[in-house]
Design an enzyme around this catalytic site. Structure first.
Site: not given
Ligand code: GRF
Length: 218
Positions: A112, A96, A93, A110, A146, A177
């Site tokens: 999401h 970076l 969380m 990642n 971004e 996931e």
């Protein structure tokens, strides 16, 4: 035999996605191994999962650093120490810094809990329910500076059901996931997906599989 990709996983909490990667890596033919876990939050369940799997782990608490860059440099140093080649963010969380993201470009991924580019950011499931969409899902993607915007590696779709609340929908997406993230790590580790410029390039045979209808056609 080609070497397995050395993976570092960054977490902040529960670590159920970390667990799905640990479980996938336990299969002898999986092309990656988790060699290090870093949490920016002390004493979280994810760290206990690493410990149970006998994976070296460390807490690097972001509060102890003067700037985002200093924290990221400490994380990068730890990853270098373990000769990490691929970094998976799994419920990490913290945003970076540009320098970190650039250094790991193409090797930093990642997961999401939405079908990106829809529903970037936090409180995803609440916003999904408010929006009235009938299909949601999850996305594994390359990380760029971004937030939640990097080229997509893989997605899974799940229905949004009329009786869903945030918890129930989150649970359904999370199950997806746990299958999707290992798939994405496999593709990257086997060089079947790579980042070129701002696009994900695939070396994967494709076929037109069946569609998900929500509500169902029947
Ligand atoms: C997951 O929903 C993931 O998509 C998001 O944060 C959550 C982390 O859950 N980035 P866990 O810590 O992996 O259980």
């Amino acid at each position: 035999m080609t070497a397995r990709a050395r993976v570092g996983v960054l977490i902040s909490g529960r670590g159920s996605n970390l667990q799905s990667l640990i479980d996938a890596c336990a299969a002898g033919d999986f092309p990656a191994e988790i060699v290090y876990v870093v949490s920016n939050v002390p004493d979280v369940e994810g760290l206990r999962r690493a410990e149970r799997a006998r994976i070296p782990s460390r807490t690097i608490a972001h509060g102890g650093f003067a700037s985002r860059e200093c924290f990221d440099e400490a994380v990068a140093g730890a990853l270098r120490e373990f000769d990490v080649a691929v970094v998976c963010l799994a419920g990490f969380m913290r945003v970076l810094s540009a320098g970190f993201v650039e250094t790991w470009r193409g090797r930093l991924i990642n997961i999401h809990p939405s079908l990106l580019p829809a529903f970037k950011g936090v409180n995803v499931h609440r916003r999904v329910l408010e929006s009235g969409v009938r299909i949601s899902g999850c996305t594994a993607h390359f990380v760029v500076h971004e937030l939640d915007s990097g080229p997509i590696i893989a997605q899974a779709a799940v229905p949004v059901l009329p009786q869903d609340n945030e918890e129930v929908l989150a649970e359904r997406v999370l199950s997806a996931e746990h299958k999707l993230y290992p798939l994405a790590l496999r593709l990257l580790s086997e060089d079947r997906v790579r980042l070129e410029g701002d696009r994900a390039i695939f070396d994967i045979p494709t076929d037109g599989e069946s569609s998900l209808f929500s509500p169902p056609l029947r």
